[in-house]
Scaffold this active site. Structure first.
Site, PDB file in Angstrom:
ATOM      1  CE1 TYR A  82      -3.684  -2.458   0.412  1.00 37.18           C
ATOM      2  CE2 TYR A  82      -4.683  -0.321   0.781  1.00 37.18           C
ATOM      3  CZ  TYR A  82      -4.807  -1.659   0.483  1.00 37.18           C
ATOM      4  OH  TYR A  82      -6.047  -2.186   0.249  1.00 37.18           O
ATOM      5  CE  LYS A 118       2.461 -18.261   1.422  1.00 38.93           C
ATOM      6  NZ  LYS A 118       1.632 -19.467   1.619  1.00 38.93           N
ATOM      7  CG  ASP A 136      -1.353 -20.120   2.674  1.00 35.72           C
ATOM      8  OD1 ASP A 136      -0.873 -19.581   3.700  1.00 35.72           O
ATOM      9  OD2 ASP A 136      -0.794 -21.079   2.109  1.00 35.72           O
ATOM     10  CG  ASP A 182      -8.288  -4.277   1.581  1.00 39.79           C
ATOM     11  OD1 ASP A 182      -9.211  -3.693   2.160  1.00 39.79           O
ATOM     12  OD2 ASP A 182      -8.229  -4.400   0.344  1.00 39.79           O
ATOM     13  CG  ASP A 204     -13.752  -7.182   1.508  1.00 42.81           C
ATOM     14  OD1 ASP A 204     -13.513  -6.248   2.300  1.00 42.81           O
ATOM     15  OD2 ASP A 204     -14.138  -7.005   0.333  1.00 42.81           O
TER      16      ASP A 204
HETATM   17  N1  GGG Z   1     -13.981  -4.617  -0.855  1.00 40.54           N
HETATM   18  C1  GGG Z   1     -14.591  -3.557  -0.209  1.00 40.54           C
HETATM   19  C2  GGG Z   1     -14.083  -2.238  -0.734  1.00 40.54           C
HETATM   20  O1  GGG Z   1     -14.190  -1.941  -1.910  1.00 40.54           O
HETATM   21  N2  GGG Z   1     -13.542  -1.461   0.175  1.00 40.54           N
HETATM   22  C3  GGG Z   1     -13.000  -0.167  -0.134  1.00 40.54           C
HETATM   23  C4  GGG Z   1     -11.515  -0.271  -0.289  1.00 40.54           C
HETATM   24  O2  GGG Z   1     -11.003  -1.085  -1.006  1.00 40.54           O
HETATM   25  N3  GGG Z   1     -10.780   0.550   0.436  1.00 40.54           N
HETATM   26  C5  GGG Z   1      -9.365   0.549   0.436  1.00 40.54           C
HETATM   27  C6  GGG Z   1      -8.808  -0.098   1.653  1.00 40.54           C
HETATM   28  O3  GGG Z   1      -9.470  -0.227   2.670  1.00 40.54           O
HETATM   29  O4  GGG Z   1      -7.632  -0.424   1.632  1.00 40.54           O
END
Ligand code: GGG
Length: 345
Positions: free
Chosen positions: A124, A169, A202, A226, A230
């Protein structure tokens, strides 16, 4: 005392769900006797289109001066909005709780997990390069960032069921993920009453589906966090009930985990619960930071109202209900009134 909240409605369903959270928070704080001033600022795809910048300077500065920020989802500009805000304001903790709730169909029962995701580095960091016929991204892991997120996770576990799963990992990435894991192990020695285990990402992805009840606090790096959040959200009922907090030493920004859902935008069917629960996290964080019990009480009212409403079937179509987005605030406000009156009897 008045607190300033910067509000970034964002894109897609953002302008429908954020007003629900704002009106519910306003109701709760009015009852507990504290004033919040909400100021809206542009951010996201629409801001880019209309103002030429996804994160205009005015918005960036407002987040820096507000007592807290409530943010809706943004579309394709996440990198320029939320990832940038996390880095500019060093919001190094991404806290993503996942809990089964009555009235919400889940894949498992009795799940109560918090993902503590390092929020400022890893892939990121955004160091991506094009080469002839290739592309490279740099995964950045530092000792400072890994130690502070590990300390946060172990401190949190002290106040919960005293168990941390360190997800990485390290078998394939012994240098970067290895450093992250070693820092977590070092931090664990400061918390001898907290048990921990290591799990490769994993295996963690599988265990979250197979045995989610076995997790208490999950400590992990940015991208893994991230993705796993989900997955975990789906285990407890979906992204519609998944809140998140981005926290630094001085600032906090609160947002639903989900995206902007452009396919259902403008139809008054978007689920506002994740945003309402994020707003409850905001009040709780603000109450702690400002040492103001009125905010903490308001947080409890907002969170409880959401739990009770879901139990009573106040749900949008994604959760099997028939309520419109715009109806949910009235329902939650009525429950807050009930809770407040009952508490004073
Ligand atoms: N999968 C859900 C979504 O789309 N979240 C928004 C997102 O990706 N935000 C960036 C993050 O949290 O890193």
């Amino acid at each position: 005392m008045m607190y300033k909240i910067a509000v970034l409605e964002g894109d897609g369903i953002g302008p429908e769900i954020i007003p629900v959270a704002v009106s519910v928070v306003t109701k709760a704080t009015e009852l507990t006797g504290v004033t919040l001033e909400f100021e809206r600022y542009p951010a996201g795809d629409r801001a880019l289109e209309e103002l030429g910048e996804a994160l205009p300077r005015e918005t960036l500065e407002a987040v820096g001066t507000a007592d807290a920020t409530l943010k809706g989802p943004v579309g394709e500009t996440a990198k320029d909005v939320i990832v940038r805000l996390r880095q500019v304001y060093d919001l190094y903790v991404n806290l993503r709780p996942a809990k089964t709730m009555p009235g919400v169909k889940a894949l498992a029962s009795n799940v109560d997990v918090v993902i503590v995701r390092e929020n400022t580095e890893d892939l990121y960091k955004g160091y991506e390069f094009e080469l002839p016929g290739a592309a490279i991204a740099l995964k950045v892991v530092t000792e400072v960032a890994s130690m502070r997120i590990a300390e946060f996770a172990f401190n949190l576990a002290e106040r919960r069921r005293k168990h941390v799963t360190i997800v990485h990992k390290g078998n394939v990435l012994p240098v970067t993920d290895g450093l992250f894991a070693r820092c977590a192990h070092r931090s664990s020695s400061n918390h001898p009453d907290v048990a921990y285990r290591d799990m490769y990402v994993d295996a963690a992805a599988m265990a979250i589906v197979r045995n989610p009840e076995s997790f208490d606090v999950i400590l992990t790096s940015n991208l893994y966090g991230d993705i796993l959040s989900d997955e975990l959200a789906q285990v407890v009922g979906g992204l519609g009930v998944a809140p998140a907090a981005n926290i630094g030493d001085e600032r906090g920004l609160f947002e639903p985990v989900h995206g902007s859902a452009p396919d259902i935008a403008g139809r008054d069917i978007a689920n506002p619960y994740a945003t309402v629960l994020s707003a409850a996290m905001m009040l709780d964080w603000l109450g702690d930071g400002k040492n103001d019990e009125r905010l903490s009480k308001a947080s409890m009212l907002v969170e409880k109202s959401a739990v009770i409403a879901l139990e009573r079937g106040v749900k949008t179509p994604d959760l099997g209900g028939h309520h419109r987005t715009s109806q949910i605030s009235k329902e939650l406000e009525a429950i807050i009134d009930e809770l407040w009156t009952r508490g004073r009897d």
